[in-house]
Design a protein around this motif. Structure first.
Motif, mmCIF file in Angstrom:
data_model
loop_
_atom_site.group_PDB
_atom_site.id
_atom_site.type_symbol
_atom_site.label_atom_id
_atom_site.label_comp_id
_atom_site.label_asym_id
_atom_site.label_seq_id
_atom_site.Cartn_x
_atom_site.Cartn_y
_atom_site.Cartn_z
ATOM 1 N N ALA A 122 -31.822 34.642 -3.831
ATOM 2 C CA ALA A 122 -31.215 34.111 -5.055
ATOM 3 C C ALA A 122 -29.740 34.479 -5.037
ATOM 4 N N TYR A 123 -29.004 33.834 -5.930
ATOM 5 C CA TYR A 123 -27.554 33.991 -5.926
ATOM 6 C C TYR A 123 -27.054 34.101 -7.355
ATOM 7 N N GLY A 124 -26.433 35.214 -7.687
ATOM 8 C CA GLY A 124 -25.970 35.429 -9.058
ATOM 9 C C GLY A 124 -24.468 35.415 -9.157
ATOM 10 N N LEU A 125 -23.947 34.299 -9.629
ATOM 11 C CA LEU A 125 -22.511 34.160 -9.870
ATOM 12 C C LEU A 125 -22.269 34.039 -11.380
ATOM 13 N N THR A 126 -23.109 33.193 -12.020
ATOM 14 C CA THR A 126 -22.899 32.861 -13.437
ATOM 15 C C THR A 126 -23.168 34.060 -14.346
ATOM 16 N N GLU A 127 -22.311 34.217 -15.346
ATOM 17 C CA GLU A 127 -22.484 35.253 -16.375
ATOM 18 C C GLU A 127 -22.293 34.588 -17.736
ATOM 19 N N GLY A 131 -18.909 30.778 -16.333
ATOM 20 C CA GLY A 131 -19.691 29.628 -15.867
ATOM 21 C C GLY A 131 -18.856 28.862 -14.867
ATOM 22 N N SER A 132 -18.192 27.826 -15.354
ATOM 23 C CA SER A 132 -17.314 27.043 -14.466
ATOM 24 C C SER A 132 -16.169 27.892 -13.941
ATOM 25 N N ASP A 133 -15.780 28.894 -14.712
ATOM 26 C CA ASP A 133 -14.630 29.725 -14.339
ATOM 27 C C ASP A 133 -15.090 31.139 -13.985
ATOM 28 N N ARG A 155 -26.515 35.409 -15.611
ATOM 29 C CA ARG A 155 -27.325 34.512 -16.443
ATOM 30 C C ARG A 155 -27.684 33.253 -15.670
ATOM 31 N N PHE A 156 -28.811 32.654 -15.988
ATOM 32 C CA PHE A 156 -29.223 31.348 -15.423
ATOM 33 C C PHE A 156 -29.477 31.418 -13.914
ATOM 34 N N ILE A 157 -30.069 32.482 -13.425
ATOM 35 C CA ILE A 157 -30.204 32.619 -11.971
ATOM 36 C C ILE A 157 -31.554 32.084 -11.482
ATOM 37 N N GLY A 364 -21.735 23.697 -10.185
ATOM 38 C CA GLY A 364 -20.515 22.992 -10.601
ATOM 39 C C GLY A 364 -20.876 21.707 -11.328
ATOM 40 N N THR A 365 -20.425 21.619 -12.575
ATOM 41 C CA THR A 365 -20.723 20.417 -13.371
ATOM 42 C C THR A 365 -19.995 19.204 -12.767
ATOM 43 N N SER A 366 -20.313 18.028 -13.294
ATOM 44 C CA SER A 366 -19.632 16.807 -12.816
ATOM 45 C C SER A 366 -18.126 16.903 -13.051
ATOM 46 N N GLN A 367 -17.747 17.550 -14.161
ATOM 47 C CA GLN A 367 -16.313 17.700 -14.435
ATOM 48 C C GLN A 367 -15.660 18.570 -13.357
ATOM 49 N N ILE A 368 -16.364 19.617 -12.970
ATOM 50 C CA ILE A 368 -15.814 20.514 -11.936
ATOM 51 C C ILE A 368 -15.750 19.791 -10.579
HETATM 52 C C1 LIG Z 1 -31.575 25.513 -14.307
HETATM 53 C C2 LIG Z 1 -30.309 26.213 -13.922
HETATM 54 C C3 LIG Z 1 -30.247 26.914 -12.729
HETATM 55 C C4 LIG Z 1 -29.077 27.609 -12.383
HETATM 56 N N1 LIG Z 1 -29.066 28.386 -11.243
HETATM 57 C C5 LIG Z 1 -27.990 29.177 -10.996
HETATM 58 C C6 LIG Z 1 -28.024 30.117 -9.917
HETATM 59 O O1 LIG Z 1 -28.994 30.206 -9.160
HETATM 60 N N2 LIG Z 1 -26.956 30.945 -9.739
HETATM 61 C C7 LIG Z 1 -25.853 30.889 -10.557
HETATM 62 O O2 LIG Z 1 -24.918 31.655 -10.332
HETATM 63 N N3 LIG Z 1 -25.788 29.999 -11.578
HETATM 64 C C8 LIG Z 1 -26.834 29.153 -11.826
HETATM 65 N N4 LIG Z 1 -26.803 28.281 -12.885
HETATM 66 C C9 LIG Z 1 -25.616 28.226 -13.735
HETATM 67 C C10 LIG Z 1 -24.796 26.956 -13.542
HETATM 68 O O3 LIG Z 1 -24.184 26.962 -12.287
HETATM 69 C C11 LIG Z 1 -23.804 26.892 -14.710
HETATM 70 O O4 LIG Z 1 -24.556 26.590 -15.871
HETATM 71 C C12 LIG Z 1 -22.717 25.860 -14.495
HETATM 72 O O5 LIG Z 1 -21.856 26.240 -13.455
HETATM 73 C C13 LIG Z 1 -21.892 25.627 -15.763
HETATM 74 O O6 LIG Z 1 -21.493 26.833 -16.343
HETATM 75 P P1 LIG Z 1 -21.747 27.041 -17.913
HETATM 76 O O7 LIG Z 1 -23.163 26.715 -18.181
HETATM 77 O O8 LIG Z 1 -21.238 28.362 -18.311
HETATM 78 O O9 LIG Z 1 -20.872 25.902 -18.612
HETATM 79 P P2 LIG Z 1 -19.276 25.984 -18.962
HETATM 80 O O10 LIG Z 1 -18.500 26.400 -17.775
HETATM 81 O O11 LIG Z 1 -19.096 26.751 -20.224
HETATM 82 O O12 LIG Z 1 -19.015 24.441 -19.247
HETATM 83 C C14 LIG Z 1 -19.331 23.801 -20.498
HETATM 84 C C15 LIG Z 1 -18.773 22.380 -20.412
HETATM 85 O O13 LIG Z 1 -17.330 22.443 -20.295
HETATM 86 C C16 LIG Z 1 -16.931 21.696 -19.150
HETATM 87 N N5 LIG Z 1 -15.750 22.341 -18.567
HETATM 88 C C17 LIG Z 1 -15.567 23.656 -18.265
HETATM 89 N N6 LIG Z 1 -14.353 23.839 -17.746
HETATM 90 C C18 LIG Z 1 -13.759 22.619 -17.694
HETATM 91 C C19 LIG Z 1 -12.487 22.143 -17.247
HETATM 92 N N7 LIG Z 1 -11.571 22.984 -16.730
HETATM 93 N N8 LIG Z 1 -12.240 20.821 -17.345
HETATM 94 C C20 LIG Z 1 -13.158 19.965 -17.860
HETATM 95 N N9 LIG Z 1 -14.359 20.360 -18.302
HETATM 96 C C21 LIG Z 1 -14.653 21.657 -18.212
HETATM 97 C C22 LIG Z 1 -18.133 21.726 -18.217
HETATM 98 O O14 LIG Z 1 -18.082 20.656 -17.281
HETATM 99 C C23 LIG Z 1 -19.281 21.587 -19.197
HETATM 100 O O15 LIG Z 1 -19.441 20.234 -19.541
HETATM 101 C C24 LIG Z 1 -27.947 27.545 -13.223
HETATM 102 C C25 LIG Z 1 -27.997 26.800 -14.419
HETATM 103 C C26 LIG Z 1 -29.165 26.153 -14.780
HETATM 104 C C27 LIG Z 1 -29.199 25.403 -16.076
#
Ligand SMILES: Cc1cc2nc3c(=O)[nH]c(=O)nc-3n(C[C@H](O)[C@H](O)[C@H](O)COP(=O)(O)OP(=O)(O)OC[C@H]3O[C@@H](n4cnc5c(N)ncnc54)[C@H](O)[C@@H]3O)c2cc1C
Length: 383
Positions: A122-127, A131-133, A155-157, A364-368
């Protein structure tokens, strides 16, 4: 240019499809309903070599390539999004950082049991605040003699609670000064490490998504992965590869939705004719097939470039972006084509739609993805 898959790639598709249809399909709905981790299925997948597809045999892997890996995830997702994300998180995120940055000793001790499927990764990056940052990372690692002491949470690992080995990011004193993070290997049974809350999700119910907690968690100094402060570079590289996996997962879900839509369009009659004979339905099917084909070409191209040692960061982001959005449209249209039957759980299409949504968010979301692509094309900082 050759669009024909090699005999080896055809063979891996046949193997995974047979396994998925024979062993996963009959229980996939029940696993989702119960939200139970498919332990036995993952054990069997490991025995087939599906947990180490792109890694060399010398490190315990199956010795195939990134394209074979994409096909594997695509075929698993065609039957179960949960199994696909379990294998994808394990392979792309659990194994790859060690493959990319591990010392020989780390590869022997940690990558071998992962790539050979004895343990899950498993890989834990998100807190909560990162998230995106990733600059919001608050987990810390402090050097104390021959140990690192980790404190904080993730979180979300994916694979939380079932993985034996976790790769996690944390801020060290040195990396904090540089505004960077470092990567560490944590074994599941390390004192001070525990699993927190498990999330209830929209889909992918048979996969675990949970919190990792570090409370004065002491790990040996040699469990620093790569150089101190170089964790950012490592996770960017890791995510480049991971996006091929999530793109392939999106593709498999879209393919499943398309196949269900075709079947139903032929069978279901209204106004005395199969609904597929109405242009409103037929054009949805035509669009699904066209977009899925385009998504497949993008995912395979990114994998093909990776296999040849060519730059593939932009291509992997494009593949993940496009395939995940195609997956969302295709699964949504499959529900639409099924009408009321699409909205009930008897037909799997509502599951595909719920599972496909994650592919627009994870790694990474679609925005990212758009920011990564634009930054690579324009050479300007977008974040
Ligand atoms: C089922 C599931 C499994 C996952 N597994 C893992 C895992 O194994 N390991 C891990 O580390 N993480 C994991 N994740 C976390 C996932 O990678 C993050 O949820 C994701 O990267 C987005 O971070 P966030 O949820 O904090 O959203 P945020 O970063 O808070 O984003 C919220 C919204 O703001 C937008 N946004 C943010 N910054 C910008 C910008 N600069 N410009 C435009 N829009 C922006 C985003 O696109 C999004 O629409 C998982 C998540 C889920 C739901």
């Amino acid at each position: 240019m050759d669009f024909a898959p090699s005999p080896q790639h055809e063979e891996i598709r046949r193997t995974v499809r047979d396994f998925a249809e024979r062993r996963i399909a009959p229980v996939a709905d029940e696993l989702e309903r119960q939200g139970s981790f498919p332990t036995e299925i993952i054990r069997e997948a490991a025995a087939l070599g599906l947990l180490g597809v792109p890694y060399p045999e010398e490190v315990g892997g199956t010795g195939l390539d990134a394209l074979a890996y994409a096909i594997t995830i695509e075929e698993l997702a065609r039957v179960s999004g949960s199994v696909a994300i379990i294998v994808s998180a394990h392979t792309s995120l659990g194994c790859n950082p060690i493959y990319l940055a591990g010392t020989d000793a780390q590869k022997e001790r940690y990558l071998r049991p992962l790539a050979s499927g004895q343990k899950l990764g498993a890989y834990g990056l998100t807190e909560p605040g990162a998230g995106s940052d990733s600059r919001g990372t608050r987990t810390t690692a402090k050097r104390d003699g021959d140990c690192w002491i980790l404190n904080g949470s993730k979180r979300f690992i994916t694979n939380a609670g079932v993985a034996g080995i976790y790769i996690v990011t944390a801020v060290t004193e040195k990396s904090a000064a540089q505004g960077k993070i470092s990567a560490f290997i944590v074994e599941a049974d390390t004192p001070g490490f525990s699993i927190g809350r498990m999330e209830e999700k929209m889909g992918l119910h048979a996969s675990n998504t949970g919190e990792l907690l570090f409370n004065d968690c002491r790990i040996p100094v040699e469990n620093l992965l790569g150089e101190e402060g170089e964790g950012d570079k490592l996770f960017l590289k890791t995510l480049d590869g991971g996006r091929i996996g999530i793109g392939a997962m999106a593709l498999g879900l879209a393919q499943a939705a398309y196949e269900a839509a075709v079947r139903y369009s032929r069978e279901r009659e209204q106004f005395g004719r199969p609904i597929g004979s109405f242009q409103g339905v037929a054009f949805m099917v035509a669009d699904m097939a066209t977009e899925i084909d385009a998504a497949r070409l993008l995912v395979y191209r990114a994998a093909w470039r990776k296999d040849r040692g060519l730059a593939y960061s932009t291509e992997a982001a494009m593949a993940k972006l496009f395939a995940s959005e195609v997956s969302q449209r295709a699964t949504n249209n499959a529900v639409q084509i099924h009408g009321g039957y699409g909205y009930i759980t008897e037909y799997q299409v509502e599951r595909y739609l719920r599972d496909a949504k994650l592919t627009e968010i994870g790694e990474g979301t679609s925005q990212i993805q758009r920011m990564v692509i634009a930054r690579n094309l324009l050479g300007l900082r977008s974040f």
